[in-house]
Design an enzyme around this catalytic site. Structure first.
Site, PDB file in Angstrom:
ATOM      1  N   HIS A  70       1.132  -1.373  -0.041  1.00 44.32           N
ATOM      2  CA  HIS A  70      -0.561  -0.324   0.232  1.00 44.32           C
ATOM      3  C   HIS A  70       0.604   1.166   0.344  1.00 44.32           C
ATOM      4  O   HIS A  70       0.103   2.319  -0.326  1.00 44.32           O
ATOM      5  CB  HIS A  70      -1.403  -0.360   0.930  1.00 44.32           C
ATOM      6  N   CYS A  78     -10.452  -2.557  -9.699  1.00 42.82           N
ATOM      7  CA  CYS A  78     -10.179  -2.148  -9.291  1.00 42.82           C
ATOM      8  C   CYS A  78      -8.929  -2.158  -8.419  1.00 42.82           C
ATOM      9  O   CYS A  78      -8.002  -1.234  -7.956  1.00 42.82           O
ATOM     10  CB  CYS A  78     -10.254  -0.929  -8.099  1.00 42.82           C
TER      11      CYS A  78
HETATM   12  C1  PEP Z   1      -6.396  -4.846  -4.545  1.00 46.24           C
HETATM   13  O1  PEP Z   1      -7.191  -5.597  -3.713  1.00 46.24           O
HETATM   14  O2  PEP Z   1      -6.482  -5.242  -5.663  1.00 46.24           O
HETATM   15  C2  PEP Z   1      -7.597  -3.595  -4.256  1.00 46.24           C
HETATM   16  C3  PEP Z   1      -7.745  -2.993  -4.767  1.00 46.24           C
HETATM   17  O3  PEP Z   1      -7.471  -3.140  -3.156  1.00 46.24           O
HETATM   18  P1  PEP Z   1      -6.183  -2.462  -1.930  1.00 46.24           P
HETATM   19  O4  PEP Z   1      -4.725  -2.475  -3.161  1.00 46.24           O
HETATM   20  O5  PEP Z   1      -6.189  -1.631  -1.259  1.00 46.24           O
HETATM   21  O6  PEP Z   1      -5.771  -3.909  -0.935  1.00 46.24           O
END
Ligand code: PEP
Ligand code: MG
Length: 539
Positions: free
Chosen positions: A188, A500
């Site tokens: 993240h 996403c």
């Molecule tokens: C994912 O896991 O692809 C996602 C979009 O959520 P995050 O990256 O915040 O875990």
């Protein structure tokens, strides 16, 4: 000139003077036996004095974390430096056991943290975080490592590792490049840094920290190199590359008002992934078709206390208003794993990525979850809101979520608030969720596939672990098959499905996703124009 070879994290080039980011983290404090106890006490006294000066500086300059009155927090830290019990026990340990001051501070601090954390009183519990913070600062000063949380000049930042809370607390807009010795492509912290479009490389070589402060350096995120003190030909080569990069960026501005359409006229709904209201401004500025993922957990990460219903209501309403009638998908907080909230004082887990995170944490911290849901339902009146839940792995979780949603609705009604319960979707982030996607579709208005986590859980490869980068095959057929299965289940039930995760930024996948008839793709605002260009080059 020194050339370090490493791994590419964000494919841009940056140049600037070097700045090593030292900060008050909990350093390894080994138990070292000392001979001169008087000298050790003197060393400790000096560290207290330096710490006190730093804290006073912070209070005067007014910088610090969100939440409780900042000055109060740091005043409380200062008081600890003269607290008879805390200071007395550290001193007793140094004298009684002949151990180094770093060890004594960390041992006594751990004991006090434990004590406060186990208190039933919330205020007392929050003292644990204060003790941890101030002890880390004292230890940093004992070790001669200074905390520096403000970046004053445009610089290339060198850091061992960045946590999500550091990325949001640092003023990274001034960073011309980032070089880390630990990190990974889809952590993240990296995603946040990438959303700021900062050239970034991973160099697993701690000699980089010997680079003299202010020396000219280059971060080449395309080659995955870090060059310190480049010779003249190298320097000139990079000045030219930088000019080309700026020109390419300018050319991309052509796509600011354009839709994402392929040569044959296939239109793609291109949404954005954001983590605050500023991201919504960028999304509106670049005419994104909507917001596909608002990572709300960043309202909690680094905060001393949870954001109130009122504060959240304002934040969400603000984002919704900025996007007019375009869809805005707000994900309820996905805390846990690497995104920790200090005020929860979560205990350390052996395998945090497999631990109390996402919806599981929301179901355990029910009141925290309800506060957010109520803020969302109230804000829903101000735009085209949809909510989605992270890390759903079973139908029973959705049944519990729906009960809580009902409860929130009833309470808002009783308290005479105006509100709307919007469409609710599920994030598909685990192979388990994919396998039961047909059943989950009964409980969801839409699916959003999170390819970052789906990849980590399908391949059993920690997305935080940089040393796995060479093993992680971004084209692994299992991921594509999982996505295909999800889309099939969603479409069979007439539900929309988007992506996403970071995968849509890769042209190869973009093409595949268009073929699969995925309803929308959501990416960093920094990538939006490039993806419109990529789409325009596809058939
Ligand atoms: C994912 O896991 O692809 C996602 C979009 O959520 P995050 O990256 O915040 O875990
Ligand atoms: Mg995820």
């Amino acid at each position: 000139m020194e050339v370090y070879k490493g791994k590419r994290i964000h494919g841009k080039i940056g140049m600037g003077p070097v700045l090593v980011l030292d900060r008050a983290v909990v350093y390894n404090t080994y138990k070292t036996v000392i001979k001169d106890r008087v000298a050790e006490l003197e060393r400790l006294k000096k560290a207290y004095e330096r710490t006190d000066r730093e804290l006073k500086d912070i209070i005067v300059s007014g910088r610090g974390k969100v939440g409780r009155n900042e000055a109060d927090i740091f005043e409380a830290h200062r008081m600890l430096l003269t607290d008879e019990n805390f200071v007395g026990e550290i001193k007793d340990m140094i004298v009684g056991e002949s151990v180094c001051a770093e060890y004594a501070v960390s041992e006594v601090s751990a004991k006090y943290e434990d004590f406060f954390m186990n208190s039933p009183n919330i205020d007392m519990q929050s003292r644990a975080a204060d003790i941890k913070d101030v002890s880390a600062r004292i230890i940093a000063n004992l070790m001669g490592k200074r905390e520096r949380l403000v970046i004053r000049e445009p610089s290339i930042i060198l850091a061992e590792e960045l946590s999500p809370s550091e990325v949001i607390s640092l003023d990274l807009k001034k960073a011309r490049g980032l070089v880390v010795t630990k990190g990974s492509l889809n952590s993240h912290a990296t995603i946040l840094a990438r959303s700021m479009d900062i050239p970034m490389v991973l160099i697993e070589d701690s000699r980089i920290f010997e680079s003299p402060k202010g020396v000219r350096a280059v971060v080449d995120g395309i080659e995955g190199t870090f060059i310190v003190d480049p010779d003249l030909p190298t320097y000139e080569r990079y000045v030219n590359k930088l000019k080309e990069q700026n020109k390419a960026q300018e050319d991309l501005s052509l796509y600011k008002d354009k839709e994402a359409v392929t040569k044959s006229g296939r239109k793609i709904s291109l949404f954005t992934n954001i983590s605050d209201a500023l991201g919504a401004e960028d999304s509106a500025y670049y005419h994104a078709d909507g917001i596909g993922l608002f990572r709300t957990e960043f309202l909690y990460v680094g905060a001393k206390e949870p954001p109130s219903e009122e504060a959240q209501y304002k934040e969400y309403s603000n984002v919704l208003k900025k996007m007019g009638d375009k869809p805005v998908i707000i994900r309820t907080f996905d805390l846990g794993s690497d995104k920790t909230a200090d005020f929860l004082h979560l205990s350390k887990e052996e395998n945090p990525a497999l631990g109390l995170r996402g919806i599981r944490l929301s179901l355990v911290y029910r009141e925290l979850f309800k506060t957010q849901l109520k803020a969302l339902f109230r804000a829903a009146r101000h735009g085209n809101l949809k909510i989605m839940y992270p890390m759903i792995t079973s139908v029973s979780e959705m049944i519990k979520v729906k009960e809580i949603v009902e409860e929130c609705g009833a309470e808002l009604k009783k308290d005479k608030f105006k509100f709307v319960i919007p469409a609710q979707g599920i994030m598909i982030e685990t192979p388990g969720a994919v396998m039961i996607a047909d059943e989950l579709a009964e409980y969801a208005d839409f699916f959003s596939i999170g390819t970052n986590d789906l990849t980590q859980y399908a391949l059993a490869m920690d997305r935080q672990n940089g040393s796995l980068m060479e093993f992680t095959d971004p084209y692994h057929p299992a991921i594509m098959r999982l996505i295909e299965m999800t889309v099939k289940s969603a479409k069979a039930k007439g539900k929309t499905v988007g992506i996403c995760g970071e995968m849509a930024t890769v042209p190869f996948y973009l093409n595949k996703f268009i073929d699969l008839d995925i309803d929308y793709m959501s990416v960093n605002p920094a990538n939006l124009l490039q993806i419109r260009k990529n789409a325009s080059e596809l058939d």
